[in-house]
Write a protein that holds these residues in place. Structure first.
Motif, PDB file in Angstrom:
ATOM      1  N   PRO A  24       2.301   9.555   1.108  1.00 18.47           N
ATOM      2  CA  PRO A  24       1.990   8.047   1.525  1.00 18.47           C
ATOM      3  C   PRO A  24       1.337   7.159   0.622  1.00 18.47           C
ATOM      4  O   PRO A  24       1.466   5.948   0.607  1.00 18.47           O
ATOM      5  CB  PRO A  24       1.099   8.425   2.621  1.00 18.47           C
ATOM      6  CG  PRO A  24       1.487   9.670   2.982  1.00 18.47           C
ATOM      7  CD  PRO A  24       2.026  10.368   2.032  1.00 18.47           C
ATOM      8  N   TYR A  25       0.830   7.709  -0.374  1.00 19.31           N
ATOM      9  CA  TYR A  25       0.131   7.041  -1.559  1.00 19.31           C
ATOM     10  C   TYR A  25       1.052   6.754  -2.796  1.00 19.31           C
ATOM     11  O   TYR A  25       0.820   5.959  -3.809  1.00 19.31           O
ATOM     12  CB  TYR A  25      -1.205   7.606  -2.299  1.00 19.31           C
ATOM     13  CG  TYR A  25      -2.067   7.442  -1.044  1.00 19.31           C
ATOM     14  CD1 TYR A  25      -3.172   6.509  -1.130  1.00 19.31           C
ATOM     15  CD2 TYR A  25      -2.312   8.501   0.116  1.00 19.31           C
ATOM     16  CE1 TYR A  25      -4.212   6.456  -0.090  1.00 19.31           C
ATOM     17  CE2 TYR A  25      -3.054   8.362   1.061  1.00 19.31           C
ATOM     18  CZ  TYR A  25      -4.155   7.317   0.952  1.00 19.31           C
ATOM     19  OH  TYR A  25      -4.900   7.214   1.923  1.00 19.31           O
ATOM     20  N   ALA A  59      -0.532   8.020   9.768  1.00 20.39           N
ATOM     21  CA  ALA A  59      -1.889   8.404   9.167  1.00 20.39           C
ATOM     22  C   ALA A  59      -2.719   9.120  10.279  1.00 20.39           C
ATOM     23  O   ALA A  59      -2.641   8.968  11.624  1.00 20.39           O
ATOM     24  CB  ALA A  59      -2.472   6.943   8.933  1.00 20.39           C
ATOM     25  N   LYS A 113      -8.239  11.100   0.919  1.00 19.75           N
ATOM     26  CA  LYS A 113      -7.189  10.218   1.022  1.00 19.75           C
ATOM     27  C   LYS A 113      -6.659  10.420   2.539  1.00 19.75           C
ATOM     28  O   LYS A 113      -6.767  11.568   2.897  1.00 19.75           O
ATOM     29  CB  LYS A 113      -5.905  10.096  -0.001  1.00 19.75           C
ATOM     30  CG  LYS A 113      -6.327   9.661  -1.259  1.00 19.75           C
ATOM     31  CD  LYS A 113      -5.232   9.771  -2.184  1.00 19.75           C
ATOM     32  CE  LYS A 113      -5.464   9.219  -3.624  1.00 19.75           C
ATOM     33  NZ  LYS A 113      -4.376   9.230  -4.500  1.00 19.75           N
ATOM     34  N   SER A 164      -3.949  11.256   3.927  1.00 16.36           N
ATOM     35  CA  SER A 164      -2.543  11.539   3.766  1.00 16.36           C
ATOM     36  C   SER A 164      -1.827  11.975   5.058  1.00 16.36           C
ATOM     37  O   SER A 164      -0.627  12.092   5.049  1.00 16.36           O
ATOM     38  CB  SER A 164      -2.711  13.146   2.993  1.00 16.36           C
ATOM     39  OG  SER A 164      -3.465  12.931   1.641  1.00 16.36           O
ATOM     40  N   ARG A 170      -4.441   3.815   2.793  1.00 17.59           N
ATOM     41  CA  ARG A 170      -3.290   3.628   2.330  1.00 17.59           C
ATOM     42  C   ARG A 170      -2.933   2.472   1.735  1.00 17.59           C
ATOM     43  O   ARG A 170      -3.303   1.379   2.248  1.00 17.59           O
ATOM     44  CB  ARG A 170      -2.412   4.183   3.402  1.00 17.59           C
ATOM     45  CG  ARG A 170      -2.408   5.634   3.969  1.00 17.59           C
ATOM     46  CD  ARG A 170      -1.179   5.948   4.782  1.00 17.59           C
ATOM     47  NE  ARG A 170      -1.168   7.362   5.324  1.00 17.59           N
ATOM     48  CZ  ARG A 170      -0.439   7.837   5.918  1.00 17.59           C
ATOM     49  NH1 ARG A 170       0.734   7.097   6.282  1.00 17.59           N
ATOM     50  NH2 ARG A 170      -0.271   9.176   6.381  1.00 17.59           N
TER      51      ARG A 170
END
Length: 257
Positions: free
Chosen positions: A74-75, A101, A196, A198, A222
């Motif tokens: 996602p990043y 998310a 994060k 993720s 994100r």
């Protein structure tokens, strides 16, 4: 049908295994090369970047790729942007596996920030014991907050990154279970987690562990991630590819075009 999977996630690996068993697809899995020893995959694998959208478009043409699945993290917004540009230029169908998310639930204490630098600032002036659940390239942001003790977990040693001087590195690869995550947070006497968002199940146990222990979380939001046709998982991606295969097999005259 020649397919490119942009990978590096559990969804990408799952899709590679599904397609490897299907002779209708000739699949290439592309990895960014962030880890030195990626898991062996059942399909052809390439490692490294493409050289931006132009390089990706040239590779897609050279390899006669008929469809692309973006199953990146996602990043990983840059490669997703490149894929949208390259596939749009060549009119190649593109689908994106969009992992939902994590969402806070009762018992969670989250502070959401925009970046690793924002997370470092959010830790505050008082010394804390911090667990960093981030990519190794993000660790340098915390060197500007040297008054905290850090524990960081990653797959490979960080190279070319200025680290906080008071940091303990743990090298391990998920998935991790709740019992192990709870024990780790207790053993390290962690009082705040930086993570994060993720999504997915592979690393969610740390979130459950913080909830059980009453540990707050600084959550890095994100980035905006350009995408193609939105899909939920590897199985959905395999079905989408099957539909593309059927569509290609139908004569243009039969489609009413």
């Amino acid at each position: 049908m020649r397919v490119l999977i942009l990978g590096g996630t559990t969804e990408a690996s799952g899709l590679a295994h599904l397609l490897a068993a299907d002779p209708r697809f000739e699949t290439t899995l592309s990895l960014a090369g962030r880890t030195s020893k990626p898991r062996t995959q059942p399909v052809r694998t390439r490692i490294g970047g493409f050289g931006g959208p132009d390089g990706l478009a040239a590779w897609l043409q050279q390899e006669a790729i008929a469809a692309v699945i973006d199953a990146t993290h996602p990043y990983a917004d840059q490669i997703s942007s490149n894929a949208v540009t390259a596939c749009g230029r060549l009119a190649i169908p593109l689908a994106t596996i969009m992992r939902p998310a994590w969402q806070p639930v009762p018992g969670d204490t989250w502070l959401t920030v925009a970046s690793a630098e924002g997370a470092a600032d959010a830790l505050g002036p008082e010394p804390r014991r911090v667990f960093l659940s981030l990519g190794r390239l993000d660790l340098g942001a915390f060197a500007t907050s040297p008054h905290h003790h850090y524990t960081a977990r990653m797959i490979d040693p960080p190279e070319g990154v200025v680290l906080p001087h008071d940091i303990r590195l743990i090298f391990d690869r998920g998935p991790f279970d709740e019992q192990a995550e709870t024990a780790l947070l207790m053993d390290e006497e962690i009082d705040v987690l930086v993570s994060k968002n993720s999504g997915g199940a592979a690393t969610y146990a740390k979130i459950t562990a913080t909830r059980q222990l009453g540990i707050p979380v600084v959550m890095i939001a994100r980035p905006y991630k350009p995408h193609g046709h939105a899909l939920g998982n590897a199985e959905g991606a395999a079905k989408w590819l099957e539909q593309r295969l059927i569509h290609r097999a139908i004569p243009v005259s039969a489609r009413g075009v």
